[in-house]
Write a protein that holds these residues in place. Structure first.
Motif, PDB file in Angstrom:
ATOM      1  N   GLY A  73       0.645  -1.340   0.407  1.00 18.64           N
ATOM      2  CA  GLY A  73       0.210  -0.006   0.092  1.00 18.64           C
ATOM      3  C   GLY A  73       0.913   1.132   0.138  1.00 18.64           C
ATOM      4  N   ILE A  74       0.188   1.988  -0.326  1.00 17.81           N
ATOM      5  CA  ILE A  74       0.879   3.284  -0.354  1.00 17.81           C
ATOM      6  C   ILE A  74       1.371   4.328   0.748  1.00 17.81           C
ATOM      7  N   GLU A  75       0.457   3.394   2.024  1.00 15.77           N
ATOM      8  CA  GLU A  75       0.740   4.406   3.106  1.00 15.77           C
ATOM      9  C   GLU A  75       2.149   4.499   3.758  1.00 15.77           C
ATOM     10  N   HIS A  76       2.717   3.573   2.625  1.00 17.26           N
ATOM     11  CA  HIS A  76       4.605   3.321   3.651  1.00 17.26           C
ATOM     12  C   HIS A  76       5.506   3.964   2.848  1.00 17.26           C
ATOM     13  N   ALA A  77       4.568   4.689   1.943  1.00 10.29           N
ATOM     14  CA  ALA A  77       5.605   5.680   0.962  1.00 10.29           C
ATOM     15  C   ALA A  77       6.968   5.970   2.283  1.00 10.29           C
ATOM     16  N   VAL A  78       6.741   6.940   2.889  1.00  9.33           N
ATOM     17  CA  VAL A  78       7.778   7.096   3.787  1.00  9.33           C
ATOM     18  C   VAL A  78       8.571   5.812   4.531  1.00  9.33           C
ATOM     19  N   LEU A  79       7.573   6.019   5.874  1.00  6.11           N
ATOM     20  CA  LEU A  79       8.075   5.238   6.895  1.00  6.11           C
ATOM     21  C   LEU A  79       8.640   4.110   6.629  1.00  6.11           C
ATOM     22  N   HIS A  80       7.950   3.057   6.303  1.00  3.22           N
ATOM     23  CA  HIS A  80       8.632   1.425   5.999  1.00  3.22           C
ATOM     24  C   HIS A  80       9.837   1.492   5.109  1.00  3.22           C
ATOM     25  N   LEU A  81       9.732   2.420   3.566  1.00  3.11           N
ATOM     26  CA  LEU A  81      10.761   2.085   2.471  1.00  3.11           C
ATOM     27  C   LEU A  81      11.331   2.984   2.980  1.00  3.11           C
ATOM     28  N   LEU A  82      11.456   3.972   3.669  1.00  5.27           N
ATOM     29  CA  LEU A  82      12.608   4.471   4.199  1.00  5.27           C
ATOM     30  C   LEU A  82      13.049   3.852   5.230  1.00  5.27           C
ATOM     31  N   TYR A  83      12.910   3.926   5.876  1.00  7.87           N
ATOM     32  CA  TYR A  83      13.853   2.610   7.095  1.00  7.87           C
ATOM     33  C   TYR A  83      14.416   1.741   6.141  1.00  7.87           C
ATOM     34  N   ALA A  84      13.316   0.724   5.659  1.00  9.96           N
ATOM     35  CA  ALA A  84      13.804  -0.611   5.229  1.00  9.96           C
ATOM     36  C   ALA A  84      15.794   0.079   3.861  1.00  9.96           C
ATOM     37  N   ARG A  85      15.153   1.527   3.384  1.00 14.08           N
ATOM     38  CA  ARG A  85      16.274   1.573   2.234  1.00 14.08           C
ATOM     39  C   ARG A  85      17.568   2.032   3.187  1.00 14.08           C
ATOM     40  N   PHE A  86      17.284   2.955   4.432  1.00 17.05           N
ATOM     41  CA  PHE A  86      18.395   2.789   5.449  1.00 17.05           C
ATOM     42  C   PHE A  86      18.747   1.393   6.177  1.00 17.05           C
ATOM     43  N   PHE A  87      18.211   0.712   6.620  1.00 20.10           N
ATOM     44  CA  PHE A  87      18.621  -0.551   7.011  1.00 20.10           C
ATOM     45  C   PHE A  87      19.673  -1.177   5.903  1.00 20.10           C
ATOM     46  N   THR A  88      18.991  -1.280   5.056  1.00 19.50           N
ATOM     47  CA  THR A  88      19.744  -1.907   3.306  1.00 19.50           C
ATOM     48  C   THR A  88      21.395  -1.141   3.432  1.00 19.50           C
ATOM     49  N   LYS A  89      21.238  -0.582   3.528  1.00 23.22           N
ATOM     50  CA  LYS A  89      22.636   0.901   3.442  1.00 23.22           C
ATOM     51  C   LYS A  89      23.182   0.136   4.377  1.00 23.22           C
TER      52      LYS A  89
END
Length: 823
Positions: free
Chosen positions: A538-554
């Motif tokens: 869902g679009i509701e995670h556009a910032v939070l989850h998707l940003l955190y997951a990108r951060f963790f991956t890095k």
RNA sequence: GCGAGAGUGGCGGAACUGGCAGACGCGCCGGUCUUAGAAGCCGGUGGGCAACCGUGGGGGUUCAAGUCCCCCCUCUCGCACCA
């Protein structure tokens, strides 16, 4: 084959088959191309809803399709199972969060998801609330602690007095708690943070390297990160020698400063008002503003107010004395908490200056028309030439920004800086049902990380859920009291738990090797499977989850655990499921229960409808009659298969020899259409429409007595329908495949390919226009030269009627489409 | 205010690089079957008696515009005192 389609029996049979055959279990296989398809895992609230049905149906089509195309497909499922609802259930119904959660999981897995026929590798199920998972949250936390990426600081946080916990920003809706509706207050607390701001630059830059993401999600992330390039400049406070540092993105307007504004929380406030007659008034003002809730305070409609401190600061560029004000709109947590105010070129400063009678000074001149301060109704914020700016006069302001920045830097009165809107991620939660933070406090040794060998720090189960006072962990003496890992003396554990967004920030890596017990995940397995080829949610995670997951991956990449920079290559944000124009919700009474639909029609119908009614990224209006339509379509396919399956037993499906046959051509056209629609941004709705057309054609083809020599073509058509439908209505397709005498599982069959030669029409129908209006149609042999088409069109009786003897000025022939005659 | 997306029959939605607007489905109408109905199957279904008119409104480009250009309206979502 039964005469009537009974979804229930069919679906049970094939679900058992797939389970027994371990059809969807996968392992790394370097000889085959991999494909990682992932849907956002659910919170085990107890029941799935239509949004889940849609989400998982989309993912399942992608997975099954890619599988048929020969990919080694990883398609896992798990549970985002820490979180507040479990704890609230514990307080309300006196059931332990773990029991509540695990029971919900088994119900949702066995009684709901498995009934949908989803092609998951259930052997990879991940449950975040189990120690085997959350110990790795703790392990990662410790690595981050070592690198200074996890740290503790005092700060103001959202606090719900009724739930007695910190709330994440996203859990505050219009200033009230999302769950209980209490007004959220602010509290200064010591909290653990992840230094996501260290990755701000990379998180921002890489948004340009994600072409498979929807642009609006990338825009939202860029806005959220909010990079702002500018200059910090030191102003000296007159009299006491103190320094006020401001941040500005407009150094070109530095000569136009007529006052300064600082935040009520600014540490300089007391110093500035010391001994001034205004002191009491300023203190009262600050008190009043600071008491306001953040939501109220940052509301733009909030009246801009300020109070003069009685102090002056000196502009280091022109040595001018300007008054220092406290402003209610200045935020302590952005920039330096102090700003220079240039009313001539900043709208907010302009309004403020007008209100309090502060002078306005133009330093950027409009090239078209000189600005007149007395007549100005708004700040001039466009481009211009610098004036009244000493050595910079005459410089275009864009270049002036750079020149002034250099000047300030050279003279040591300031420096270039970058400010971010992005804040560090506060991860402490004063709640029980989450990952314990692996830290111990010792009076002698201070803050001590729990050694790896002592992981996991287990959540104790013998705690009381009262809903009152502090969290159950903080109340648990046996948990809190421990010994210091360093000195062995008495120590106490951290009793806060981690934000559940931590769990979902790396679960996609865990799926690569879910039972690995030497590290969060096996590096080799992750190297094979990562990154996620298609992520759906869902679009509701556009910032939070998707940003955190990108951060963790890095972060995990920098720890050497993986080589990927970004977790999700392609992202599909599916639309909401709505009913009667509104989001389904209990309060509106428009909820459709997936169980009810599956019981009544079967999973294949539920899947088919949710894919057919709208393209995946758009909202889907639920329609009971639309579901009937999907059901009817499956019945039609079933009925015609049943009608022929006995006769087809000994018939081979037609091949190239059938080229030129109407149905055979439609078969190949449909293969092409469905394949293209899936490949081209998952347009499942039109893919299904194409299959319906094929079935309609098949009914027409077989409506008269069918000669035996046409049976191979019918067989080809039916087999193709089964294959094309396999990703969409998998149980149903398996059953058709079996009814046609095939012994294999259709899930493992190769996707059909089309024969370009078979698609070609021998005759085509052209539209003939006269002056752009359709006047006739022409059926002619395909591939005629323009000249002949033109002649045929001009000879047409209806065309002659409309041209009325006039000779054509121009004739346009578009091959395969139309002829337009201009008279 | 800024940014993104959208506006097409009674409804959900189609229409690739400009080329028959309305695929497919729902609904509705008619036929067939039936004592009757339901289901199924077959046919019809943008508006208008017609010439014609029709893709939010108004201009334009083009032989041809839902699609391209300019102006405007409405809706949805995000951001929004960020210095």
């Amino acid at each position: 084959m039964e005469e009537r389609y009974e979804a229930g029996t069919v679906e049970q049979r094939w679900q058992r088959f797939w389970e027994d055959e371990r059809t969807f279990r996968v392992t790394e296989d370097p000889s085959r191309p991999k494909y990682y398809c992932l849907e956002m895992f659910p919170y085990p609230s107890g029941r799935i809803h239509m949004g889940h049905v849609r989400n998982y149906s989309i993912g399942d089509v992608v997975s099954r399709y890619k599988r048929m195309r020969g990919f080694n497909v990883l398609h896992p499922m798990g549970w985002d199972s820490f979180g507040l609802p479990a704890e609230n259930a514990a307080i309300k119904h006196n059931v332990h969060p773990e029991k509540w959660t695990l029971e919900n999981i088994s119900f949702m897995r066995d009684k709901q998801l498995k009934r949908m026929g989803l092609s998951y590798d259930w052997g990879r199920e991940v449950t975040t609330c189990l120690p085997e998972y959350y110990r790795w949250n703790q392990w990662i936390f410790l690595r981050m602690f070592e690198k200074g990426l996890a740290y503790k600081k005092r700060s103001y946080v959202n606090w719900c007095p009724s739930c007695a916990t910190v709330l994440a920003n996203e859990q505050v809706e219009n200033g009230v708690c999302w769950r209980c509706g209490s007004v959220v207050t602010h509290k200064e607390l010591e909290q653990w943070f992840f230094r996501i701001t260290s990755y701000a630059e990379e998180l921002l830059e890489h948004t340009d390297k994600l072409p498979g993401w929807p642009e609006r999600v990338l825009t939202m992330q860029r806005n959220w990160i909010g990079k702002s390039v500018g200059v910090e400049v030191d102003f000296t406070v007159e009299g006491n020698g103190g320094k006020l540092t401001i941040f500005t993105t407009r150094p070109d307007t530095l000569y136009g400063v007529t006052f300064m504004s600082i935040a009520p929380e600014h540490p300089m406030v007391e110093k500035l008002i010391q001994g001034k007659p205004q002191a009491d008034a300023v203190r009262a003002f600050c008190q009043r503003v600071m008491r306001l809730d953040k939501a109220v305070r940052t509301d733009e409609s909030q009246e801009k107010e300020g109070v003069f401190t009685g102090a002056y600061a000196v502009n280091p560029l022109n040595n001018e004395k300007v008054p220092v004000w406290v402003g209610n709109f200045v935020l302590m947590d952005y920039g330096t908490g102090a700003i220079m105010s240039v009313p001539a070129h900043d709208q907010r400063d302009f309004e403020f200056a007008k209100k309090y009678g502060i002078p306005v000074r133009v330093v950027i001149q409009n090239a078209k028309k000189d600005l007149d301060i007395a007549a100005m109704k708004a700040a001039y914020i466009d481009e211009g030439t610098m004036v009244g700016s000493g050595p910079f006069d005459g410089t275009p302001n864009a270049a002036g920004k750079e020149k002034v920045a250099d000047y300030v830097q050279e003279r040591g009165i300031g420096k270039r800086t970058v400010n971010w809107r992005l804040r560090d991620w506060g991860v402490s939660r004063q709640r029980y049902w989450g990952t314990p933070i692996p830290i111990v406090y010792c009076d002698a040794c201070g803050t001590v990380p729990v050694p790896d060998k002592d992981l996991p720090v287990l959540l104790p189960t013998d705690v009381a859920f009262t809903g009152k006072g502090s969290s159950p962990l903080a109340e648990s003496t046996s948990f809190r009291e421990t010994t210091c890992p360093t000195c062995g003396g008495k120590a106490r554990r951290e009793t806060d738990t981690m934000d559940t967004f931590v769990d979902s920030s790396w679960y996609f890596l865990r799926y690569c090797s879910p039972r690995h017990d030497a590290a969060p995940f096996d590096k080799k397995a992750a190297a094979y499977w990562m990154n996620v080829d298609q992520y759906i949610g869902g679009i509701e995670h556009a910032v939070l989850h998707l940003l955190y997951a990108r951060f963790f991956t890095k972060v995990l990449r920098d720890l050497g655990l993986t080589d990927v920079d970004e977790p999700f290559k392609n992202l599909l944000t599916q639309g909401m499921v709505i009913k009667d124009g509104a989001k389904m919700s209990k309060s509106k009474g428009n909820v459709v229960d997936p169980d009810f639909i599956i019981n009544k029609y079967g999973a294949d119908t539920a899947r088919l409808f949710s894919l057919f009614a709208a393209p995946p990224e758009k909202d889907l209006e639920w329609s009971d009659q639309g579901v009937d339509g999907a059901y009817r379509f499956l019945h039609r396919v079933w009925a015609i298969t049943h009608r022929y399956h006995e006769r087809l037993r000994t018939v081979r499906a037609a091949g190239n020899e059938a080229r030129g046959d109407r149905l055979f051509r439609k078969v190949h056209q449909t293969i092409r259409k469905v394949t293209e629609d899936i490949e081209r941004q998952f347009q499942f709705n039109t893919a299904i429409a194409a299959m319906m057309e094929l079935v309609n054609e098949l009914y027409e083809y077989t409506s008269k007595d069918l000669p035996a020599e046409k049976l191979p073509i019918v067989r080809r058509a039916l087999e193709t329908v089964a294959l094309l439908l396999a990703p969409f209505a998998p149980h149903f397709s398996e059953e058709l495949w079996r009814a046609l005498g095939r012994e294999t599982s259709i899930a493992g069959e190769p996707w059909p390919s089309f024969d370009a030669e078979a698609i070609k029409e021998s005759e085509i129908t052209l539209v003939v226009q006269v002056n752009g209006k359709v006047r006739s149609k022409l059926t002619i042999a395909a591939g005629l030269p323009d000249r002949e088409i033109e002649a045929a069109a001009l000879a047409d009786a209806k065309v002659r009627e409309h041209t009325a003897g006039k000779s054509p000025k121009k004739v346009i022939v578009v091959q395969g489409k139309l002829v337009n005659i201009v008279v």
